[in-house]
Design a protein around this motif. Sequence first.
Motif, PDB file in Angstrom:
ATOM      1  N   GLY A  63       0.771  -1.237   0.000  1.00 37.08           N
ATOM      2  CA  GLY A  63       0.000   0.000   0.000  1.00 37.08           C
ATOM      3  C   GLY A  63       0.800   1.284   0.000  1.00 37.08           C
ATOM      4  N   ALA A  64       2.120   1.190  -0.126  1.00 43.01           N
ATOM      5  CA  ALA A  64       2.949   2.398  -0.146  1.00 43.01           C
ATOM      6  C   ALA A  64       2.942   3.017  -1.540  1.00 43.01           C
ATOM      7  N   GLU A  65       3.052   4.336  -1.594  1.00 37.56           N
ATOM      8  CA  GLU A  65       3.244   5.043  -2.854  1.00 37.56           C
ATOM      9  C   GLU A  65       4.734   5.070  -3.175  1.00 37.56           C
ATOM     10  N   VAL A  66       5.068   5.030  -4.449  1.00 39.62           N
ATOM     11  CA  VAL A  66       6.476   5.003  -4.856  1.00 39.62           C
ATOM     12  C   VAL A  66       6.745   6.115  -5.849  1.00 39.62           C
ATOM     13  N   LEU A  67       7.723   6.957  -5.516  1.00 41.65           N
ATOM     14  CA  LEU A  67       8.250   7.959  -6.432  1.00 41.65           C
ATOM     15  C   LEU A  67       9.640   7.515  -6.846  1.00 41.65           C
TER      16      LEU A  67
END
Length: 305
Positions: A51-55
Amino acid sequence: MPQSLTALILTFNEEMHIERCIRSLEGVAERICIVDSHSTDRTVEIARSLGAEVLLNPWCGHAAQFQWGLDTAGITSDWTLRIDADEFLDTGLRAALRAWLAAPEPGVNGLYLRRQIVFLGRPIRHGFFYPLHILRLWRSGEGRMEQRLMDEHIVLDSPRTRVLEGGDLVDHNLNDLSWWIAKHDKYAGLEVAARLAAAEGHRTSDEKLTGSAARKRWIKEKVYTRLPVTLRSGLYFFYRYVIGRGFLDGKEGFFFHVLQGFWYRTLVEAKLLELQQQAQAEGLSPYALLQRRGVFEQTSVAPKT
């Protein structure tokens, strides 16, 4: 309503650690943002599955990479947490953070967390290494990362801080000792560059550092570096291992205090001497030689992409 928190994590090939880190944030952080420098393992896949966002951003130095994340992630939560991929919140700290977010102390805009280092499987509790108070949580928008090659800290414009008791931020890297030595070999070169930059007056302002970070930097710059070069690391080891009772950390602690307190500090001085000799041979100052090698380019914040 409890106040909200965003956790910001830098990663590169952290598949060994990232799940442990993210799971420790469950029930604490409403948003987890990964700034990944194009990992070649399963780091991004694992992070997204949890569920983490990744940049994604090419590596530009630790300080610049973290500031890029702060500038790019669009953080709108009440609080921002800085946590490394090989760190995690223990049970006590998770509870303490939930209690803080439910009723934060009015006027406080930064929290020092207690960091616990684990080396060769053993928590290091002596040698003035526990608890390490480190500023890792602040009101969003009020903190920025110092742009330094080494020993960078979050700086608050108007610091009003306190220490959050009740649990630890555990720093437990699972890589082997060869990895640890290689990392500290790199750190030694960066510390030499940071010291030369400070001597040349090329540094970010640190007058707003507070707490242990301010004390440690003052001691390092005003006391430690003025000791005879052949005595510095030995005296520092004695301070930690004998006065700080580092011997109580057992055989794992012996290796930690020798390697981190004596070997690493000696390596910094040896690398500085080597650089001075190389610079003299080329008719340059050590700082100018590092400039020519492009070392200080890492202190520039990368543009948004």
